[in-house]
Structure formats: C-alpha cells, structure tokens
Design a protein around this motif. Structure first.
Motif, PDB file in Angstrom:
ATOM      1  N   TRP A  28      -3.694  -9.321  -6.210  1.00 28.15           N
ATOM      2  CA  TRP A  28      -2.177  -8.377  -6.007  1.00 28.15           C
ATOM      3  C   TRP A  28      -2.243  -7.601  -4.442  1.00 28.15           C
ATOM      4  N   MET A  29      -3.092  -7.431  -4.058  1.00 27.69           N
ATOM      5  CA  MET A  29      -3.791  -6.545  -2.849  1.00 27.69           C
ATOM      6  C   MET A  29      -3.276  -7.936  -1.857  1.00 27.69           C
ATOM      7  N   THR A  32       0.498  -7.925  -1.611  1.00 28.98           N
ATOM      8  CA  THR A  32       1.813  -7.496  -0.980  1.00 28.98           C
ATOM      9  C   THR A  32       0.967  -7.172   0.043  1.00 28.98           C
ATOM     10  N   THR A  40       8.399  -4.415  -1.770  1.00 32.05           N
ATOM     11  CA  THR A  40       7.183  -4.116  -2.419  1.00 32.05           C
ATOM     12  C   THR A  40       7.999  -2.946  -3.851  1.00 32.05           C
ATOM     13  N   LEU A 228      -9.529   3.352   6.291  1.00 32.49           N
ATOM     14  CA  LEU A 228      -8.349   2.844   5.038  1.00 32.49           C
ATOM     15  C   LEU A 228      -7.843   4.621   4.784  1.00 32.49           C
ATOM     16  N   SER A 232      -4.313   5.709   4.492  1.00 33.00           N
ATOM     17  CA  SER A 232      -3.634   4.989   3.187  1.00 33.00           C
ATOM     18  C   SER A 232      -2.859   6.693   2.972  1.00 33.00           C
ATOM     19  N   LEU A 236       1.275   6.749   3.910  1.00 32.67           N
ATOM     20  CA  LEU A 236       1.980   7.312   1.985  1.00 32.67           C
ATOM     21  C   LEU A 236       3.394   6.332   2.202  1.00 32.67           C
ATOM     22  N   GLY A 237       2.805   5.636   0.827  1.00 29.45           N
ATOM     23  CA  GLY A 237       4.354   4.850   0.190  1.00 29.45           C
ATOM     24  C   GLY A 237       4.404   3.672   1.013  1.00 29.45           C
ATOM     25  N   TRP A 239       3.372   0.794   1.424  1.00 32.75           N
ATOM     26  CA  TRP A 239       1.786  -0.484   0.584  1.00 32.75           C
ATOM     27  C   TRP A 239       1.296  -1.226   0.953  1.00 32.75           C
ATOM     28  N   ILE A 242      -0.797  -0.742   3.835  1.00 36.54           N
ATOM     29  CA  ILE A 242      -2.411   0.293   2.901  1.00 36.54           C
ATOM     30  C   ILE A 242      -3.735  -1.563   2.630  1.00 36.54           C
ATOM     31  N   MET A 243      -2.452  -2.331   1.522  1.00 39.00           N
ATOM     32  CA  MET A 243      -2.769  -3.713   1.635  1.00 39.00           C
ATOM     33  C   MET A 243      -3.028  -4.478   1.699  1.00 39.00           C
ATOM     34  N   SER A 246      -6.437  -3.214   3.304  1.00 38.38           N
ATOM     35  CA  SER A 246      -7.251  -2.913   2.210  1.00 38.38           C
ATOM     36  C   SER A 246      -8.141  -4.351   2.679  1.00 38.38           C
TER      37      SER A 246
END
Lengths: 275, 288
Positions: A28-29, A32, A40, A228, A232, A236-237, A239, A242-243, A246
């Motif tokens: 999923w990471m 996304t 998303t 990271l 994040s 914010l939001g 994703w 952020i992913m 990650s």
C-alpha cells in the motif's frame, strides 16, 4: 502419515494468511507513492494507481532536501559501522587475549553499562555536545561509535573467546607482537562476526530517530528518518508524497537485508543465544 | 601476567575506557546533579533540592505517561505467544524462507516509516482499513489514534505487527537447538502435537522465551518513535509515553532538571523490571 500432512497444510495456510497483513502495508505504501493526490482520495480506494505517477518522486526531491537526507543517512550508517567494528574488535581483543589487573572489574562494568538505557544519558550528553558546539552537526551521531558500544563489544568478545589460545601462543613463539596477533589472527578468523556487527549497526543507525531528532534542526542536516518525520508534518494530507518518502526510507534497508539476510539473521540468532 | 601485556591490555581497551568516562560516567554524574537543579541550558544553574522530583510526582502527565507506557508493555506477551506459534509452524512448512523474509520486513524497516504507513492505513473514513470495515462489515471505523481508549491498543497492534518477525527468528534459533531425539521419543510414546508443544517445546525453549520477554519489555518502556509519529507531536494526557515526556520536558520546554529527574525515574523502573525478571527467571526458566 496422512494426519501429519494435514497438520503441515493447516500450518501452511495459517502462515500464508498471517503473511498478508505483514506485507500489505508495504504494498500500500508503494502503491500510494505512485498515485496522484486525487487518486489517494477515491472511494473505495483503488488498490493500484490508475496511472503511475513518477513525478511524486521527482517533486519530492525539489520539495525537501531528500538528497541531503540520503547522503547524511549513508554517511552516518557507514561511519557508525566502521566505528563500531574497529572499536569493538580492539576492546574485545583486549578483554579476551590479554591479562591486566583491572580486567574482571572493567568487564563487569561493561556488563553494567549495557543495562543503562539511553534516556539516562540523553540529556547530559546533549549538554556535553552543546558545549562542544556540535548541535546541528552530524558529529554527536557518529563520533561516540569509535569509542565502543558496550553491547557490540560483548557480542564480539563472545566470538573471540572461541578462538583457541594455542594460536596466540604459537604466534608469540614466532615473535609476533599483540598488534600482529590482533590483525593477522583474530580479525581474519572472525570477519563473519565483524560483518554481522557492521550490518546490524548500519541498519540500526539508518533507522535511528530520537538522536537525529534531538541534534539536527535545519532540514538539510536531517537524516532520511528524521526527515521523513519532518516531511509528514509539512505535507499533511499529501499521502502520495509522504508514502514516496517512506518508500525511499525503507528501500535501502530492504535491499541490504535481501542481499545480506544470512548474515543479519545469524547475527540476530546469536544475540538470542547470548545469555 | 607481565607488565608489558598489562600495558597492551589497557591500550586495546582504551577507546572504550575513554568513551565510558566521556559519554557515560561523566554524563551520569552530571545528570545526577541536574536532578536537584533548575536549569534551562542557558541561564545559571540553581539548586532546588527535591523540587523536580516533587513536580514530576505531582504532575498528571507523569502518571498518564506511566500508565500509558505500562499498558503499552502488555503487547509483549501477545507478541511472544504469536511469534512462538509462527516459529513452530514455520518449522513444519515448505517455503519457510520466503515467509520468514515477509514476516521480518516490518522489523527491519524504520519505525518512523512503519508509523507513517499505519497512520495512512488507519486514516478516519478515507483510510483503507476504515473503508474495508465499512464495505465488508458495515462497521463505522473507530478513531484509531484519536479515541483515548483506543490509542494505546492501536500502538500495541502496530508493535505486535512490527515485532513478530524479529521474535520468531529468535525462537526459530531456539527450536533448532532442541535435540530431535526428544521429539522422536515423545512421538513414540504417542504424544500428540499439542501436548508435545506444551510439554516439550515450551519448557525447552523457555530460556529464549525469557530472553525475548525481558528485552522486549525493556524496549517497550522506551517506546518513542511510534508514539511521536502517531500523535503528531501534539501530546495529551491520553497519548503521552514516558520517553516522549522526557523529550518534551527536556527538548521542547528546556526544563532540564525535571527532564533529568524523569529520566532517572525511568531508569529506576527499568532496573526494577530487570531485577524482578531475574528473580522470576529462577522459578520459571528451565535450563537443560
């Protein structure tokens, strides 16, 4: 016989079902990380992105100094690995091959320091490094490794102890000095353990968060992990970004683990065996 | 023992001696002085006696942090049991090396990245978990991180997920060291799988069970990364953990004295747990 085959089948099914939640978050990471922002937020979520959006990654490089984070993380992981390998093998050799007055006392002290949690020294160490002018530099995060990590010293010592003392005696007869016994006999004989120590240190350093969080303030000084956390908070939001961050943070350790899993796993197994 | 050998001994261990003095003993002594001082890193250091400890013990944050952290620790027995089951099952099946790899993934990836993906998975309403609950079971997803009663259990769930692979590797190593002939004897005596597990496997790997439990409990008292990430730095009574409270006092408010006092309280707790577990070891662990 039939019954035991059935049990094996049941075991296989349980392990297979258990593997799904283990790997799905990572799938999923990555999934996304290739989606557009609007993708998303689709109901119900698409498992795979409609179109692969590589731009998430290129945009990430211009949004945050992720190249610096990478270089900092690599630098720290490499330096810590070298530092821990060099210092723990020297110290472990001292404890195993040589006799000196305070040896037993100092070794007990080593065992005691293994029990001191990092939190106990976290604040005064910060004050010390602040005094050195090392805040917002990488120094506090690698220099101490060259002065020995108690746990790894113990780990290497356990292996050194298995090296027969007859090697040492023979070398002495041949006129070798301690330094030569160390790097011509002990190091070559124990390089598998030293590689394991290096790999475990590399991964631990890569994943380390609290230290970089405390010591590194400006974004360009951060590591991939503390970066990271910073990202994040900033994105914010978003994703997908952020992913993507990650994914970049986990990729090197996963690749390293795949390449060197035998060493890493045997190292972990040995840790369990130390009592 | 000759003089030259003794000298070389000290030379070889000197890196550790220097490190011990500069990075451990020095800081510990200084930190002990800080417990009784009021200081903000910049101004002068002021002696305040037991005020810091008094303040900590009278702070609601401390007691919530202690309660939360102790509650969080309860994930350890669950993880130990699941990891042991995983290790035993994996021992029996083909393709176990690929499964071992999959189960181990969350243990090797950074906790911060793991936290990030779980926050995304457990997003209220548009997160994938809440979506699945809604579509498949028609259940409204709970506030995984925002519900005060659910926050710590959510962290426990993530930690179980993150620790099974690592712990089961330790158990696999323990299982390998058991003499196969014991199993054959049990099989010939007509012992079934379940009773073999409880009567032979568990007692024989009790040293590993003990080791895993002790180290995991100590780690879990020091939980930080996951807590810091999941409450976004905004801590409240319901979601603060002990190390996070130290971090907050020391590095956000610069109440160095109070932070040091709290760090010592945590160290004391960890020592007590270690002592307690060493006592329990004598009663519970079976050494061959």
């Amino acid at each position: 016989m039939k019954k035991s085959k059935l049990i094996t089948l049941i075991a296989f099914v349980i392990i297979l079902i258990g593997a799904i939640p283990m790997i799905l978050p990572f799938v999923w990471m990555v999934s996304t990380s290739f989606k557009s922002l609007s993708d998303t937020m689709v109901f119900p979520p698409d498992f795979f992105p409609k179109t692969i959006r590589w731009e998430n990654y290129t945009e990430l490089f211009s949004l945050v100094p992720i190249k610096d984070w990478f270089l900092n993380s690599i630098f720290l992981s490499v330096m810590n690995s070298i530092g821990v390998i060099v210092s723990s093998s020297l110290v472990a050799f001292g404890f195993v091959a040589l006799n000196f007055k305070l040896k037993d006392f100092l070794f007990t002290l080593l065992l005691v320091t293994m029990m001191i949690p990092f939190e106990a020294v976290m604040i005064p160490q910060y004050i010390l490094f602040n005094f050195f002018g090392w805040i917002n530099t990488l120094y506090p995060l690698w220099v101490p490794s060259f002065f020995g990590a108690a746990y790894m010293i113990f780990f290497v010592r356990q292996f050194f102890k298995t090296i027969s003392t007859s090697y040492i005696d023979a070398a002495k007869v041949d006129g070798a000095n301690y330094w030569q016994i160390f790097y011509k006999i002990f190091i070559p004989l124990s390089y598998p353990v030293l590689v394991t120590v290096g790999l475990l240190t590399f991964i631990n350093t890569w994943n380390y968060f609290l230290g970089p969080l405390i010591y590194l303030n400006t974004p360009s000084k951060m590591t991939i992990v503390s970066g990271l956390s910073f990202l994040s908070g900033q994105a914010l939001g978003y994703w997908n970004y952020i992913m993507a961050g990650s994914t970049l943070a986990i990729l090197p350790v996963i690749v390293l683990f795949l390449i060197a899993q035998k060493w890493i796993i045997s190292g972990i197994e040995l840790q369990g065996g130390i009592k | 023992m000759n003089k030259k050998e003794g000298l070389f001994g000290y030379i070889f261990i000197s890196p550790w001696i220097i490190g011990l003095l500069v990075f451990t003993i020095g800081p510990i002594v200084f930190s002990f002085a800080l417990i009784f001082s009021s200081w903000n890193l910049i101004g002068p250091l002021k002696f305040v006696g037991l005020e810091n400890i008094w303040n900590i013990l009278h702070s609601t944050f401390f007691w919530s942090a202690l309660r939360n952290t102790a509650f969080f620790t309860l994930y350890v027995p669950i993880s130990v049991i699941l990891s042991l089951i995983v290790a035993v099952l994996m021992n029996r099946i083909p393709g176990s090396s690929i499964f071992r790899l999959i189960y181990f993934l969350p243990s090797v990836t950074p906790a911060v990245a793991n936290a990030a993906v779980w926050i995304w998975l457990l997003q209220p309403s548009y997160g994938v978990v809440d979506n699945a609950l809604k579509n498949w079971f028609n259940i409204e997803g709970p506030g995984w991180f925002s519900d005060p009663n659910l926050y710590i259990p959510t962290l426990m769930m993530i930690s179980i997920w993150g620790s099974i692979g690592y712990n089961s590797i330790l158990f696999t190593a323990g299982l390998k060291s058991i003499d196969k002939s014991i199993y054959e004897a049990a099989y010939l005596d007509g012992s079934n799988s379940i009773s073999t597990f409880f009567r032979i496997t568990v007692p024989l790997i009790s040293p590993t069970i003990f080791f895993v439990t002790v180290t995991s409990v100590i780690w879990s008292f020091q939980v930080f990364d996951l807590a810091y990430m999941t409450n976004n730095g905004v801590t409240s009574y319901y979601n603060i953990t002990l190390v996070q409270y130290i971090y907050q006092l020391g590095f956000q408010y610069f109440h160095i004295g109070e932070a040091s006092a709290l760090a010592w309280i945590l160290t004391g707790i960890i020592f007590l747990i270690t002592l307690f577990e060493l006592q329990a070891e004598k009663k519970l662990v079976f050494y061959q």
